[in-house]
Design a protein around this motif. Structure first.
Motif, PDB file in Angstrom:
ATOM      1  N   GLU A   1    -101.573   1.741  37.048  1.00 40.69           N
ATOM      2  CA  GLU A   1    -103.103   2.189  36.971  1.00 40.69           C
ATOM      3  C   GLU A   1    -103.896   1.164  37.901  1.00 40.69           C
ATOM      4  O   GLU A   1    -104.704   0.534  37.340  1.00 40.69           O
ATOM      5  N   THR A   2    -103.764   1.462  39.182  1.00 43.40           N
ATOM      6  CA  THR A   2    -104.246   0.609  40.068  1.00 43.40           C
ATOM      7  C   THR A   2    -105.772   0.678  40.522  1.00 43.40           C
ATOM      8  O   THR A   2    -106.515  -0.224  40.654  1.00 43.40           O
TER       9      THR A   2
ATOM     10  N   THR B   1    -104.493   7.148  42.115  1.00 42.74           N
ATOM     11  CA  THR B   1    -103.403   6.201  42.044  1.00 42.74           C
ATOM     12  C   THR B   1    -102.578   6.917  43.455  1.00 42.74           C
ATOM     13  O   THR B   1    -102.729   8.035  43.856  1.00 42.74           O
TER      14      THR B   1
ATOM     15  N   CYS C   1    -101.945  -2.796  36.951  1.00 39.26           N
ATOM     16  CA  CYS C   1    -101.135  -2.524  38.297  1.00 39.26           C
ATOM     17  C   CYS C   1     -99.648  -2.194  37.850  1.00 39.26           C
ATOM     18  O   CYS C   1     -99.145  -1.395  38.540  1.00 39.26           O
ATOM     19  N   ARG C   2     -99.233  -3.266  36.910  1.00 38.10           N
ATOM     20  CA  ARG C   2     -97.866  -2.963  36.341  1.00 38.10           C
ATOM     21  C   ARG C   2     -97.554  -1.591  35.931  1.00 38.10           C
ATOM     22  O   ARG C   2     -96.673  -1.062  35.985  1.00 38.10           O
TER      23      ARG C   2
ATOM     24  N   TRP D   1    -108.818  -6.769  43.556  1.00 35.57           N
ATOM     25  CA  TRP D   1    -108.571  -5.569  44.269  1.00 35.57           C
ATOM     26  C   TRP D   1    -109.317  -5.661  45.252  1.00 35.57           C
ATOM     27  O   TRP D   1    -110.645  -6.484  45.434  1.00 35.57           O
TER      28      TRP D   1
ATOM     29  N   CYS E   1    -101.105  -7.569  37.956  1.00 39.22           N
ATOM     30  CA  CYS E   1    -101.863  -7.654  36.615  1.00 39.22           C
ATOM     31  C   CYS E   1    -101.200  -6.489  35.673  1.00 39.22           C
ATOM     32  O   CYS E   1    -100.523  -5.585  36.301  1.00 39.22           O
TER      33      CYS E   1
ATOM     34  N   THR F   1    -101.689   0.504  50.782  1.00 40.21           N
ATOM     35  CA  THR F   1    -102.906   1.795  50.556  1.00 40.21           C
ATOM     36  C   THR F   1    -102.740   2.897  51.440  1.00 40.21           C
ATOM     37  O   THR F   1    -103.420   3.844  51.267  1.00 40.21           O
TER      38      THR F   1
ATOM     39  N   GLY G   1    -104.779  -2.347  44.738  1.00 39.11           N
ATOM     40  CA  GLY G   1    -104.641  -3.182  43.438  1.00 39.11           C
ATOM     41  C   GLY G   1    -103.992  -4.537  43.676  1.00 39.11           C
ATOM     42  O   GLY G   1    -103.350  -4.694  44.741  1.00 39.11           O
ATOM     43  N   CYS G   2    -103.896  -5.589  42.753  1.00 44.91           N
ATOM     44  CA  CYS G   2    -103.359  -6.848  42.993  1.00 44.91           C
ATOM     45  C   CYS G   2    -101.649  -6.776  42.953  1.00 44.91           C
ATOM     46  O   CYS G   2    -101.041  -7.483  43.527  1.00 44.91           O
ATOM     47  N   GLY G   3    -101.289  -5.623  42.256  1.00 50.10           N
ATOM     48  CA  GLY G   3    -100.093  -5.343  42.230  1.00 50.10           C
ATOM     49  C   GLY G   3     -99.339  -6.095  41.041  1.00 50.10           C
ATOM     50  O   GLY G   3     -98.052  -5.969  40.833  1.00 50.10           O
TER      51      GLY G   3
ATOM     52  N   CYS H   1    -107.284  -2.064  38.266  1.00 49.07           N
ATOM     53  CA  CYS H   1    -106.645  -3.353  38.491  1.00 49.07           C
ATOM     54  C   CYS H   1    -107.839  -4.416  38.159  1.00 49.07           C
ATOM     55  O   CYS H   1    -108.869  -4.331  38.190  1.00 49.07           O
TER      56      CYS H   1
END
Ligand SMILES: [Zn+2]
Ligand SMILES: [Zn+2]
Length: 345
Positions: free
Chosen positions: A102-103, A296, A98-99, A110, A95, A131, A91-93, A106
């Motif tokens: 819930e990667t 996840t 992601c916060r 992603w 959005c 990852t 995930g972008c980490g 994303c």
């Protein structure tokens, strides 16, 4: 290094085993020597052009296990020699999804192994540190290469998305594949009664051995009730949850197998076809249709812990050499695999 490269959409013959330059590491990346790589139904869909974002040429493979060779600057917590396996996606980490952790959903940027970046059909792979998870000592490389996309995916789909709980009845379609064999065990561990469906009579015994309470063997054409009539004979009110691993060929029958208010968790769509839904039935019977992809980091950590504790057992169909990737794809295309097919460099 050697790798299996896909340069053109097509059949298994397009998988070319050849020499390619070693991967370069971007900041935050880790170089992993691949020890084992899982072959998944998604690889066949990607190879046939079912994923529009596929980078070309690409090295397929989204579930590998291996050993850390080198880490780039800024990487903490991983060192050369560590045994690692990967999350399917990064995930972008940043959005909202992601916060929330819930990667898999994303909302932007992603990356996915074997699709938007090179994957594990290779001797070496460059993987973002975020990852990678460490493999417990009790789990072998071959087993580890098939934990994320089987148990990890099944845990997220059944536990988190499908909310399976003690006493639920769960139907799993396409149950003899890698995810299906894992999902039978996960659903049992969550306390469900499991109905495992397959279109192949030859898979009956394997599904019973994997722990299914009932095995439903149905005709390939499910439109005449071949699947849902058999399910309703075993669960007259319908099942609480369907884990749909086949997609379009069984979807309508799966929906008709649900009890009122039941949840259909869509994880696989092997033909990548569109699906027709009767909105009236969804409204009237309160069906919930839910999508689930990947897992996840927490799901994968849990899956590894459960495999290490022998509460879940990895089912391996065959281990082939990396250069035989095309053969592995043919085995999956013929629906000949019970459990995972693994490639080793
Ligand atoms: Zn997969
Ligand atoms: Zn994100």
């Amino acid at each position: 290094m050697h790798a299996v490269v896909l340069s053109r959409i097509g059949g298994p013959e397009e998988l070319e085993y050849r020499e390619v330059p070693d991967p370069e590491l971007a900041t935050g990346d880790v170089l992993v020597r691949v020890k084992a790589e899982g072959v998944c139904g998604r690889d066949l869909i990607d190879r046939r052009g079912g994923f529009r974002g596929l980078k070309m040429p690409v090295i397929l493979g989204h579930e590998f296990a291996g050993e850390v060779v080198r880490v780039s600057p800024m990487v903490e917590g991983l060192s050369p020699g560590d045994r690692v396996a990967n999350l399917l996606r990064l995930g972008c980490g940043e959005c909202r999804a992601c916060r929330r952790g819930e990667t898999p959903i994303c909302e932007r940027g992603w990356q996915s192994f074997g699709q938007t970046r090179n994957g594990g059909y290779a001797e070496l792979v460059a993987a973002p540190a975020a990852t990678l998870v460490k493999i417990p000592a009790q789990v072998s490389d071959v087993e580890a290469a098939s934990v994320a996309c089987t148990f990890g995916v099944a845990l997220r789909a059944l536990r988190t998305v499908g909310r399976v709980t003690l006493g639920d009845e769960v139907l799993i379609t396409g149950a003899s594949g890698g995810v299906g064999m894992a999902a039978i065990q996960v659903a049992k561990a969550l306390g469900a009664r499991v109905l495992a469906a397959t279109g192949s009579p030859a898979k009956h015994e394997a599904l019973a051995e994997a722990g299914a309470d009932e095995v439903v063997v149905h005709a390939a054409d499910t439109s005449e009730g071949a699947l849902h009539d058999k399910v309703r004979a075993l669960a007259p009110c319908g099942v609480d949850v369907v884990l749909e691993l086949t997609g379009s060929p069984t979807f309508t029958s799966s929906l008709r197998s649900l009890r009122n208010g039941g949840r259909l968790v869509l994880v696989g769509n092997i033909l990548a076809d569109a699906i027709k839904v009767n909105p009236g039935a969804v409204i009237l019977f309160g069906y919930q249709i839910l999508g689930s992809a990947g897992c996840t980091r927490a799901d994968l950590d849990d899956a590894f812990a459960l495999v290490a504790q022998k509460k879940l057992a990895v089912v391996i169909h065959r281990v082939l050499s990396l250069k035989d990737a095309a053969e592995a794809h043919r085995i999956l295309a013929d629906r000949g695999a019970i459990g995972r097919v693994i490639l080793t460099p």
